[in-house]
Design an enzyme around this catalytic site. Structure first.
Site, PDB file in Angstrom:
ATOM      1  N   GLY A  96     -11.279  13.172  19.915  1.00  0.00           N
ATOM      2  CA  GLY A  96     -10.292  12.125  20.126  1.00  0.00           C
ATOM      3  C   GLY A  96      -8.918  12.712  20.349  1.00  0.00           C
ATOM      4  O   GLY A  96      -8.731  13.621  21.141  1.00  0.00           O
ATOM      5  N   GLY A  97      -7.950  12.146  19.639  1.00  0.00           N
ATOM      6  CA  GLY A  97      -6.563  12.582  19.795  1.00  0.00           C
ATOM      7  C   GLY A  97      -5.778  11.596  20.628  1.00  0.00           C
ATOM      8  O   GLY A  97      -6.348  10.749  21.325  1.00  0.00           O
ATOM      9  N   GLU A 138      -7.188   7.053  17.586  1.00  0.00           N
ATOM     10  CA  GLU A 138      -5.836   6.498  17.482  1.00  0.00           C
ATOM     11  C   GLU A 138      -5.693   5.216  18.311  1.00  0.00           C
ATOM     12  O   GLU A 138      -5.244   5.282  19.454  1.00  0.00           O
ATOM     13  CB  GLU A 138      -4.815   7.548  17.926  1.00  0.00           C
ATOM     14  N   MET A 208      -1.062  11.580   9.439  1.00  0.00           N
ATOM     15  CA  MET A 208      -0.149  11.924  10.533  1.00  0.00           C
ATOM     16  C   MET A 208       1.258  11.424  10.213  1.00  0.00           C
ATOM     17  O   MET A 208       1.785  10.501  10.842  1.00  0.00           O
ATOM     18  CB  MET A 208      -0.676  11.350  11.849  1.00  0.00           C
ATOM     19  N   ASP A 211       6.101  11.581  13.947  1.00  0.00           N
ATOM     20  CA  ASP A 211       6.332  10.570  14.998  1.00  0.00           C
ATOM     21  C   ASP A 211       6.835   9.255  14.413  1.00  0.00           C
ATOM     22  O   ASP A 211       6.632   8.185  15.006  1.00  0.00           O
ATOM     23  CB  ASP A 211       5.065  10.312  15.826  1.00  0.00           C
TER      24      ASP A 211
END
Length: 379
Positions: A96-97, A138, A208, A211
């Site tokens: 993914g990513g 995501e 995460m 961001d």
């Protein structure tokens, strides 16, 4: 050139030492390092700095895992071969990513589809000598508005652990490690995850916690990429956009602290200031030049940029002319590592090895940001 050669010798020496001195004790705190295969080459990684390397990125294609080109597959073999230097190292494959997570919803929407995907994963892990899987979707529900994604993701995690356990028994190997890269923002967390169900099956999550701020046309103001704490000027929802708040929220929702790896970025966010005379946090910006590496930031400072450390958020930023950069340095990394220790979380996740100063452009040692974490956690 002499500095580069010196750096490569240091990496080689560190890896050689590990092959000669093998500790039998497993570290209490995990040091989970994401690595996009390619540059640096796997052989240039310092295997002493991470307990886990998560290599990527693979994708979901027609319901099965897809490693990409033949050249990329060779790099995966080279990455798992690092375990010959450090037998305690675990290497996981991530799927993914950001921008590469299409296919999850369709693959996970039935028992048959999930089984098909899991079988493809287990075969791939075995062939390439990976120790486990990291799922970087995501994000369930959030991006496609398929409400069933949330439950189907939990079903996948449960079924993966069950089938990987059976597979491990058949091949007489340890069960595959299962980790998940997860969002840090409350609105996505609530929409995407059944945290209590996830906690039953994942070995750990990779939070995460970065961001939090970036340049957007609809919110054109400078901001910290990964603040540890909120500042006194931030209120209501904005006061939740920081690492400490997000980690605590995951814990309150049901994820044990021991399974939460606190995310730390080695890359930096850039902004183009609207007016160079206004260069503080929350000042107007007109655009961005994209993300840059820690080495790039060092060069910017070497050429005269002013560094400012935000004592409330406990992270630095730098500015020069119209350029404004939010980043991590040795001071902020050390502070975060110590905070992880004091708060009792399971360890750290870094994104990523590639963006650290692996060629000693601004340091006499390779991977200086990762080395700070290693020192705090092990000494």
């Amino acid at each position: 050139m002499k500095l580069v050669i010196k750096c490569l010798i240091l990496i080689y020496t560190a890896n050689l030492a590990l092959s000669l001195i093998q500790s039998k004790e497993k570290p209490d705190l995990l040091r989970v390092c994401y690595y996009t295969v390619g540059s640096p080459a796997p052989i240039l990684l310092d295997t002493s700095l991470c307990t886990h390397i998560i290599a990527g990125f693979s994708s979901v294609t027609n319901g099965v895992i897809d490693l990409g080109t033949e050249d990329r597959k060779k790099l995966y073999f080279q990455t798992t071969d690092l375990k010959k230097q450090n037998p305690n190292l675990k290497v996981l494959l991530t799927v993914g990513g950001g921008g590469n997570d299409g296919g999850f919803s369709d693959a996970f929407n039935s028992t048959l589809g999930r089984t098909k995907f899991i079988i493809s994963v287990l075969a791939t892990l075995g062939k390439y000598n990976f120790d486990g899987l990291d799922v970087d979707w995501e994000f369930p529900v959030w991006n496609d508005n398929v409400k069933s994604d949330k439950d189907n993701f939990s079903h996948f995690l449960k079924e993966f652990k069950a089938l990987s356990g059976i597979y491990a028994h058949l091949v007489q190997k340890p069960p595959a490690i299962l980790s998940v890269a997860v969002a840090a923002v409350s609105t996505i967390i609530d929409s995407s995850y059944d945290v209590q169900e996830m906690a039953k099956y994942v070995d750990f999550i990779n939070l995460m916690s970065y961001d939090f701020h970036d340049y957007f046309w609809y919110y054109p103001f400078t901001g910290h990429n990964s603040p540890l704490f909120n500042s006194s000027r931030e209120k209501a929802y904005f006061a939740t956009l920081n690492t400490a708040w997000s980690a605590n929220y995951w814990n309150q929702k049901g994820m044990p602290k021991s399974k939460i790896m606190i995310g730390v970025p080695t890359y930096a966010h850039t902004y183009t200031l609207l007016n160079p005379h206004f260069h503080n946090v929350d000042d107007p910006a007109s655009g961005t030049k994209g993300d840059i590496t820690f080495s790039d930031v060092c060069k910017l400072i070497a050429f005269g940029a002013t560094r400012v450390f935000d004592n409330e958020s406990e992270v630095p930023y730098a500015y020069k002319g119209y350029d404004w950069v939010s980043y991590e340095d040795e001071v902020s990394i050390r502070g975060k590592a110590k905070w992880i220790l004091s708060e009792g979380y399971g360890g750290v996740m870094t994104y990523n090895l590639n963006s650290d100063d692996w060629l000693c452009a601004c340091s006499e040692t390779s991977f200086p940001l990762h080395r700070i974490i290693y020192d705090v956690f092990t000494k």
